[in-house]
Design a protein around this motif. Structure first.
Motif, PDB file in Angstrom:
ATOM      1  N   THR A   2       3.010  -6.762   5.014  1.00 46.31           N
ATOM      2  CA  THR A   2       3.870  -7.098   3.664  1.00 46.31           C
ATOM      3  C   THR A   2       3.037  -6.458   2.541  1.00 46.31           C
ATOM      4  O   THR A   2       1.609  -6.308   2.525  1.00 46.31           O
ATOM      5  N   SER A  50      -1.821  -4.488   0.863  1.00 44.66           N
ATOM      6  CA  SER A  50      -0.870  -5.027   1.746  1.00 44.66           C
ATOM      7  C   SER A  50      -1.714  -5.809   2.823  1.00 44.66           C
ATOM      8  O   SER A  50      -3.112  -6.006   2.527  1.00 44.66           O
ATOM      9  N   ARG A 108       2.039  -5.549  -1.323  1.00 47.75           N
ATOM     10  CA  ARG A 108       2.309  -6.186  -2.615  1.00 47.75           C
ATOM     11  C   ARG A 108       2.056  -5.039  -3.896  1.00 47.75           C
ATOM     12  O   ARG A 108       1.824  -3.828  -3.693  1.00 47.75           O
ATOM     13  N   ALA A 134       4.095 -10.154  -3.926  1.00 47.56           N
ATOM     14  CA  ALA A 134       4.555  -9.609  -2.740  1.00 47.56           C
ATOM     15  C   ALA A 134       6.146  -9.599  -3.002  1.00 47.56           C
ATOM     16  O   ALA A 134       6.858  -9.303  -1.846  1.00 47.56           O
TER      17      ALA A 134
END
Length: 640
Positions: free
Chosen positions: A603, A587, A605, A94
């Motif tokens: 978040t 994500s 990735r 991430a």
């Protein structure tokens, strides 16, 4: 000649054992020894000791502190938590870490453990005739050689079959060169022949408690066929290494291996031997019921001896080969819960508590999607700690009650902070318990909505939690490594492997839906409610079966696998096998590092195709006596 340096295949060990006796009531009797020597395998004692080492070697991987990091971080099940370091950030992909050949403690563990075990197994197999070893014992060694090669090829791609003495030969010389075989070579020369022999020659019943049987070998042969069928099919054009054509040396198609997976798994289902599905999912994981009939294969530990537990019974770090400490990494730091000036939830050697390291956190989609059904399906309740209960009395505090949410009194054993099964918009977050808890009218416990969790405080993994019998009514030894066996394989997986093969076109007496519904029907049976801490006898099997879609696809299979094996180290391998990793885990959503953060964010990735193989540990390559160009070519592409 393909050779590999001795460091990668060292046969030095900490423990070996006599493996005598012939009934399953007996156990492995371990005796300390420093090292195997080549002539040791020419004696019956040596061969027996080598076999016991193969069982002992599993402790270096299964339950190892960073085992779940390797198989779970970066998937749709787990992300880096508040206390994560680069061991976890590297694998989360991430942006906070950099996955490389020097990444932490996880990357090299499979490589470093597997080759000594493979070499030991080869030594046993080669010397079996000289010591008149029974075919069933040879089959145990063959199982382990295939077991470790299967783990290696899924993790790193093609790996060497020649460790210095010739392909699949025992090596006792120091060599510092190596050549990797291709993925098809590893499967067709090593994994399939050894597992097929193991299925033929292993007994139906374990000769000692915990030893492998026909059905253990059947499960791994079925999984290997299934995985290789996917590899040949390569639906998303994921690269392999060493580069090889996606064709089978024997000319078989992917469908041939999918059908083989189905047939072998069904053979295991129809010939269960001493194994069965337990009546309730809760019973599979409650620690008082360890080593039961559903557990096909496990990496054992013991509370009886620090030596044979391979970990201190009172305190353990994360180093060493054998400690079972993996669940610490997914346990939130609940010990900071304070209510009315009292440390209300203290560190305890009990299944809902344990030692909190807060390195890995489940993502919100786990609770809103994977385990969306929490009332009919018992698996959410029997997987997670959904309620942290007061235990201050066990720590010596005699305060009879304390004032908690809404000014209401709670006593030891009452819930202090709970995660709500269903979203409630009326939750008023007041940082209750000093861990971000909220209040709902009429409840004495602080509450948190599951779609508002953060990286600091979240449901712990109850199913793998701590268990001891020596707490004597107190908190016990929560800093000691777990003395429970770590699960490697369960009878239930035969159904899901066969179902996945059926989705891929295999045919037989049961459809994918039929097979999945056996598992879902069991999931509908409740015998205990963890969240409420009370018995709950309820059968929702009919509703669970009715809710199964008419056409079961691979996405539904993967969802069922997550519900059944959540947090046990399966997930990365499942998503890599089916090439769904990028689709599922690019994500995720979760709150930040503060306990009071109930505003989750997304978040992203960066999962590249080359990430579908792990890097080979740099230390292994650096010690090889080869040119830099040869070393560079040995490493999986994309990694430094």
């Amino acid at each position: 000649m393909r050779k590999i340096k001795l460091k990668s295949i060292s046969i030095a060990i900490v423990l070996i054992a006599l493996m005598l006796g012939s009934c399953s009531d007996e156990i492995l009797v371990e005796e300390p020894r420093g090292v195997f020597t080549p002539d040791f395998f020419t004696t019956e004692l040596g061969v027996q000791g080598g076999l016991t080492y193969l069982y002992q070697s599993t402790r270096s991987i299964y339950g190892f502190a960073y085992f779940l990091n390797l198989g779970e971080t970066g998937t749709d099940e787990y992300a880096a938590a508040q206390s994560a370091d680069n061991n976890f950030h590297d694998l989360d992909l991430a942006g906070q870490g950099n996955l490389s050949s020097t990444s932490g403690f996880s990357i090299g563990r499979v490589w470093g453990t597997s080759f000594p075990a493979i070499n030991t197994a080869s030594g046993i197999i080669e010397n079996a005739e000289a010591v008149n070893l029974d075919n069933s014992l040879i089959a145990e060694a063959k199982f382990f050689r295939a077991f470790y090669y299967f783990l290696l090829v899924q993790t790193y791609g093609g790996v060497p079959l020649d460790l210095g003495g010739g392909e699949l030969k025992f090596n006792n010389s120091v060599v510092r060169t190596s050549v990797r075989n291709t993925v098809p070579e590893v499967y067709t020369k090593a994994i399939f022949p050894d597992l097929e022999d193991a299925v033929n020659d292993l007994p139906d019943n374990p000769r000692l408690t915990g030893t492998v049987t026909k059905n253990v070998a059947r499960l791994f042969l079925a999984k290997a066929y299934l995985t290789y069928g996917w590899w040949l099919e390569n639906p998303n054009s994921i690269p392999t290494y060493p580069e090889a054509s996606r064709t089978d040396p024997d000319g078989n198609s992917p469908s041939y291996y999918f059908q083989g997976a189905y047939d072998v798994a069904m053979d295991g289902i129809n010939n269960p031997g001493p194994y069965r599905l337990l009546d309730c999912f809760y019973d599979v994981h409650v620690a008082t019921n360890d080593r039961h009939e559903e557990m096909l294969f496990y990496s054992d530990r013991t509370e009886e001896s620090q030596i044979y537990n391979e970990a201190d019974l009172g305190w353990s770090g994360t180093d060493g080969g054998g400690p079972n400490t993996a669940v610490w990494m997914v346990t939130p730091n609940y010990t900071t819960i304070t209510v009315d000036g009292v440390s209300a939830v203290q560190r305890e050697a009990a299944q809902s508590y344990g030692r909190p390291w807060t390195r890995m956190a489940p993502t919100i989609n786990v609770f809103t999607e994977t385990f969306a059904e929490k009332d009919l399906d018992s698996r959410y309740d029997a997987t997670f700690v959904s309620s942290y209960r007061g235990n201050w009395d066990k720590g010596g505090d005699t305060t009879p009650t304390i004032t908690a949410a809404n000014g209401m009194e709670i006593a030891p054993g009452d819930a202090v902070i709970s995660f709500l099964d269903d979203y409630d918009p009326s939750v008023n977050y007041v940082n209750g318990g000093n861990l971000g808890g909220g209040e709902i009218a009429g409840r004495s416990d602080y509450v948190i909505n599951l779609n508002e969790i953060n990286r600091r405080f979240y449901p712990g993994l109850w199913k793998l939690g701590t268990y001891r019998t020596d707490n004597a009514g107190g908190l016990g030894s929560p800093n000691g490594a777990l003395t429970r066996p770590f699960p490697i394989a369960k009878f239930s997986e035969l159904y899901l492997v066969a179902a996945e093969a059926a989705v891929k076109g295999a045919s037989g007496s049961m459809s994918a839906r039929d097979l999945v519904n056996v598992i879902r029907a069991r999931a509908g049976k409740w015998c205990y409610d963890n969240g409420e801490n009370e018995p709950r006898v309820e059968d929702n099997s009919a509703a669970m079966v009715a809710a199964t879609p008419a056409v079961v696809d691979i996405d539904f299979i993967l969802a069922e696998r997550s519900r059944e094996y959540f947090g046990e180290g399966y997930r990365w391998y499942d998503l890599v096998r089916t090439q769904k990793w990028t689709e599922y885990a690019s994500s995720y959503e979760i709150g930040g590092n503060s306990a009071s953060d109930h505003s989750p964010t997304v978040t992203n990735r960066t999962i590249q195709p080359y990430h579908y193989l792990r890097p080979i540990p740099r230390s292994q390559i650096d010690d090889m006596d080869m040119s830099q160009a040869e070393k560079d070519a040995y490493q999986n592409p994309g990694y430094q």
